[in-house]
Scaffold this motif. Structure first.
Motif, short mmCIF file in Angstrom:
data_model
loop_
_atom_site.label_atom_id
_atom_site.label_comp_id
_atom_site.label_asym_id
_atom_site.label_seq_id
_atom_site.Cartn_x
_atom_site.Cartn_y
_atom_site.Cartn_z
N LEU A 84 0.83 -1.20 0.00
CA LEU A 84 0.00 0.00 0.00
C LEU A 84 0.87 1.25 0.00
O LEU A 84 2.06 1.21 0.29
N ARG A 85 0.25 2.38 -0.33
CA ARG A 85 0.95 3.65 -0.35
C ARG A 85 0.44 4.53 0.79
O ARG A 85 -0.77 4.79 0.89
N ALA A 86 1.35 4.96 1.63
CA ALA A 86 0.97 5.84 2.74
C ALA A 86 0.53 7.19 2.20
O ALA A 86 0.97 7.64 1.14
N VAL A 87 -0.37 7.84 2.93
CA VAL A 87 -0.83 9.17 2.54
C VAL A 87 0.37 10.11 2.50
O VAL A 87 1.17 10.15 3.43
N ALA A 88 0.49 10.84 1.39
CA ALA A 88 1.66 11.69 1.20
C ALA A 88 1.65 12.86 2.17
O ALA A 88 0.59 13.38 2.54
N GLY A 89 2.85 13.26 2.55
CA GLY A 89 2.98 14.42 3.43
C GLY A 89 3.12 15.70 2.63
O GLY A 89 4.15 16.40 2.71
N ASP A 90 2.10 16.03 1.85
CA ASP A 90 2.15 17.24 1.03
C ASP A 90 2.06 18.48 1.89
O ASP A 90 1.42 18.49 2.95
N SER A 91 2.65 19.55 1.39
CA SER A 91 2.59 20.83 2.10
C SER A 91 1.19 21.43 1.99
O SER A 91 0.39 21.04 1.12
N GLY A 92 0.90 22.37 2.87
CA GLY A 92 -0.39 23.04 2.81
C GLY A 92 -0.57 23.79 1.50
O GLY A 92 -1.69 23.84 0.97
N GLN A 93 0.50 24.34 0.96
CA GLN A 93 0.40 25.06 -0.31
C GLN A 93 0.01 24.12 -1.45
O GLN A 93 -0.82 24.44 -2.29
N ALA A 94 0.61 22.91 -1.47
CA ALA A 94 0.27 21.93 -2.50
C ALA A 94 -1.18 21.47 -2.36
O ALA A 94 -1.88 21.27 -3.36
N GLN A 95 -1.63 21.30 -1.13
CA GLN A 95 -3.02 20.91 -0.92
C GLN A 95 -3.98 21.99 -1.38
O GLN A 95 -5.04 21.70 -1.95
N ALA A 96 -3.61 23.26 -1.16
CA ALA A 96 -4.46 24.37 -1.63
C ALA A 96 -4.53 24.39 -3.15
O ALA A 96 -5.60 24.60 -3.74
N VAL A 97 -3.39 24.15 -3.81
CA VAL A 97 -3.37 24.09 -5.27
C VAL A 97 -4.27 22.96 -5.76
O VAL A 97 -5.00 23.11 -6.74
N LYS A 98 -4.24 21.83 -5.07
CA LYS A 98 -5.06 20.69 -5.47
C LYS A 98 -6.55 21.02 -5.36
O LYS A 98 -7.34 20.65 -6.25
#
Length: 419
Positions: A134-148
């Protein structure tokens, strides 16, 4: 991850495994130890109170010497405040694909029985025995999450507009084919304005050159005089007609569709500005927009779907597999087939396909690679998929080294091979 992290026998630290079957207003949770023994079950409410009770449940069975990273959780989503809270607490969270969960459920039993508590048990078992798959949930930055968030919202508006345009085109074909000859782009402001004013053949035939020209000028069209004559001729051309009462009913549907498309046009523009604003603030934006075929909007979509966790992709192949650009092989006995990957992130696949197409004019190296594939008999879409896979590999190298795209560096080896 091993079920038991061993030091000396007296200091063994047990790993806990939790399955979380989520619903809109509650979570069914089961906690297991490394051997699969059920330690506890609970139904928790959504929100702060539920997260607090989840921490209490884990604390009841956790080793005092163990950190939060010794708690492994399986849940069928990677978004939302609940998942964010679990990650913030330091737990290891695996977002299990619902299709994987369904297949695993069939592996455990063939009766077809299903319940929320049973799914929590299944998810706990799954991360206990198969977390390496399985793939663990990525530790994306808040800025990347906002872009998404804004990139997906913008893309959803575009897709929704396409659906309504197809419905509008279907209605016009049924009773007013002349409009399809007059307007080649049903999302254009002039087409929407004129269809809103004259949604049936009789009304459209009465539109004057001055009215059509004014609409074209408001849409900032060129050669308005010539285009106005062409549109009027198409609207007044002879065509098979529906009965008047039927035409009136179709006209009502056309006006409704035009109103919806107009709003979608407006809001797509608003969200596009938001996409560019959030994406422009990301530190990797320069690297993404330097890639051939990527601008602010497509670059934002690609960043949003890949994320910016530097440890998420071990190598370029892992990034290509996630993107769905690398093929899959099916082999059995003497039969072997290499096929396109269709189970993939459709948001990312759409963006990469568009990038590959745009790169044909933006990059001589990409064009040469595409032409080489076509020369071997590869179809257009298959060649674009292979070009997209190559571009993903180039992007991975640029992100890994922190350098923008360079045409010579990216394609030099192919030029040398050709020479």
């Amino acid at each position: 991850m091993l079920p038991l992290i061993s030091g000396c026998r007296a200091r063994e630290v047990a790993v806990l495994f939790a399955g979380d079957d989520w619903a809109e207003d509650h979570h069914d949770v089961e906690v297991q130890d490394g051997s699969g023994r059920v330690l506890g079950r609970a139904r928790l409410p959504e929100g702060v109170a539920g997260i607090g009770r989840f921490h209490e449940l884990i604390g009841r069975f956790a080793d005092p010497d163990a950190g939060p990273d010794q708690v492994v959780i399986g849940i069928e989503t990677d978004r939302g405040p609940w998942v964010a809270a679990l990650i913030a607490a330091g737990y290891v969270v695996y977002a299990v694909n619902p299709r994987q969960a369904a297949r695993y459920r069939e592996r455990l039993g063939t009766s077809g029985a299903k319940s929320d508590a049973g799914d929590a048990h299944m998810l706990a078992d799954m991360v206990r025995t198969d977390s390496h798959q399985l793939r663990a949930v990525a530790g994306d930055s808040g800025q990347a999450q906002a872009v998404k968030v804004v990139a997906r919202a913008h893309q959803a508006l575009i897709w929704e507009r396409t659906r309504h345009v197809l419905r509008l085109r279907s209605a016009l074909r049924e009773f007013f084919p002349g409009a399809l000859e007059a307007f080649d782009d049903l999302t254009a402001p002039d087409a929407l304005e004129l269809l809103a004013r004259a949604a049936d053949p009789a009304s459209a035939a009465r539109l004057s050159i001055a009215q059509i020209t004014a609409a074209l000028k408001r849409a900032r069209r060129r050669n308005t005089a010539e285009k106005a004559k062409q549109i009027q001729a198409a609207l007044r051309s002879q065509q098979l007609a529906q009965p008047q009462v039927v035409a009136a009913a179709y006209a009502a549907t056309v006006r409704a569709a035009v109103a919806v498309i107009s709003v979608l046009n407006e809001q797509a523009g608003v969200m596009e500005a938001q996409v560019e604003s959030h994406f422009g603030e990301h530190p990797d934006a320069e690297i993404f927009v330097s890639q051939p075929g990527l601008g602010m909007v497509l670059g934002a979509r690609v960043l949003a779907e890949f994320g910016d966790d530097p440890d998420r992709y071990a190598d370029a192949s892992a990034r290509k597999n996630y993107a769905g650009t690398s093929p899959i092989t099916r082999a059995s006995g003497k039969k072997k087939a290499v096929l396109a990957r269709y189970v993939r992130n459709r948001h990312l696949a759409d963006a990469l396909h568009q990038q590959a197409f745009c790169a044909l004019t933006a990059s001589p190296g990409a064009r040469a690679y595409y032409d080489q594939l076509r020369g071997r008999g590869t179809s257009h879409h298959a060649a674009l998929r292979q070009l997209a896979s190559r571009l993903v590999g180039i992007l991975h190298g640029c992100l890994k080294t922190g350098t923008p795209y360079d045409e010579v560096t990216a394609w030099q080896h192919r030029l040398e091979d050709a020479a």
